[in-house]
Design a protein around this motif. Structure first.
Motif, PDB file in Angstrom:
ATOM      1  N   SER A  97      40.246 -35.775 -76.419  1.00 48.56           N
ATOM      2  CA  SER A  97      40.758 -34.996 -77.567  1.00 48.56           C
ATOM      3  C   SER A  97      40.294 -35.647 -78.864  1.00 48.56           C
ATOM      4  CB  SER A  97      42.287 -34.927 -77.526  1.00 48.56           C
ATOM      5  OG  SER A  97      42.747 -34.361 -76.322  1.00 48.56           O
ATOM      6  N   ARG A 143      47.421 -33.350 -80.311  1.00 50.23           N
ATOM      7  CA  ARG A 143      48.700 -32.725 -80.662  1.00 50.23           C
ATOM      8  C   ARG A 143      48.737 -31.267 -80.218  1.00 50.23           C
ATOM      9  NH1 ARG A 143      48.575 -34.919 -86.669  1.00 50.23           N
ATOM     10  NH2 ARG A 143      49.135 -37.104 -86.321  1.00 50.23           N
ATOM     11  N   GLN A 144      47.567 -30.671 -80.081  1.00 49.17           N
ATOM     12  CA  GLN A 144      47.493 -29.268 -79.639  1.00 49.17           C
ATOM     13  C   GLN A 144      47.330 -29.156 -78.127  1.00 49.17           C
ATOM     14  OE1 GLN A 144      48.133 -27.156 -81.993  1.00 49.17           O
ATOM     15  NE2 GLN A 144      47.932 -28.659 -83.639  1.00 49.17           N
ATOM     16  N   ASN A 145      47.397 -30.288 -77.432  1.00 50.69           N
ATOM     17  CA  ASN A 145      47.248 -30.323 -75.965  1.00 50.69           C
ATOM     18  C   ASN A 145      45.925 -29.713 -75.513  1.00 50.69           C
ATOM     19  OD1 ASN A 145      49.866 -31.492 -75.480  1.00 50.69           O
ATOM     20  ND2 ASN A 145      50.764 -29.483 -75.900  1.00 50.69           N
TER      21      ASN A 145
END
Length: 229
Positions: A97, A143-145
């Motif tokens: 990520s 944070r947005q997976n």
């Protein structure tokens, strides 16, 4: 009389001892003080950080590994008022990520949309409410997976939406590719892993603003890769 003589003799010896001690301290104290000041100065002025030099990856940029049918996918990292902070031919990462970072050269009153998708496929989009002042911003995929698959070239874009019409005001696109963790390096900039290097120099606040944790090295990375200028 003899006792008085002995008393004054002892007093004279004591005075000599005090004088010798005072002389010794007067000689040693400046040396101690200088040592303390030197140590304090070393703590206040640490050695300058190592320079960050970005070297294009030996295995090539993401654009080099796009399929023949997708090489015409537009990658324009800069538009008026909007710059993606990534090399023109894309950036490599070993992170699942990585941070996606862009720069607004002037304020924008409307919303902003960030999209990410593998070449030739659909992917998630994130709409972020405006207005935005000029500055550096980013999207924390963690944070947005959102996790990137390895050995896939992704197209990501940032779109500025006109606040009155809802149409596209400005748009910039870039490329990103994740390689297996076996490629991870202790010096990612020198090995051409753009997003790995970037992740060591910035944090993305909850508001989306970029915080350069190492401002000098962050600027060096941008300059070395010709990004954001």
């Amino acid at each position: 009389m003899f006792g008085l003589i002995v008393y004054f003799a002892r007093l004279h010896v004591s005075w000599i001892r005090v004088s010798v001690t005072a002389f010794f301290l007067s000689m040693v104290y400046p040396l101690i003080a200088d040592g303390i000041a030197l140590a304090a100065g070393e703590q206040e002025n640490p050695a300058p950080p190592d320079d960050v030099i970005f070297v294009p990856p030996e295995i090539g940029a993401p654009r080099d590994r796009m399929g023949a049918g997708t090489r015409d996918v537009p990658s324009q990292t800069t538009s008026e008022t909007l710059q993606l902070l990534v090399p023109e031919d894309g950036g490599l990462t070993t992170l699942p990520s990585p941070p996606l970072v862009w720069r607004l050269t002037r304020g924008h009153r409307g919303d902003l949309v960030v999209g990410l998708k593998p070449s030739g496929a659909d992917g998630p989009q994130f709409r972020i409410k405006g207005p935005f002042a000029a500055g550096d911003y980013g999207l924390d995929l963690g944070r947005q997976n959102v996790l990137l698959d390895t050995n896939l070239v992704y197209l990501w874009h940032v779109t500025l939406v006109d606040e009155n019409t809802g149409t596209v005001a400005h748009r910039a696109t870039g490329l990103i590719e994740r390689l297996p963790e076996t490629y991870r390096s202790n010096n990612p900039a020198a090995e051409g892993f753009w997003f790995d290097a970037l992740s060591e120099l910035v944090d993305i606040s909850l508001s989306g603003r970029i915080i350069a944790t190492k401002p000098d090295q962050f600027e060096q990375l941008m300059v070395a890769a010709g990004v954001g200028s």
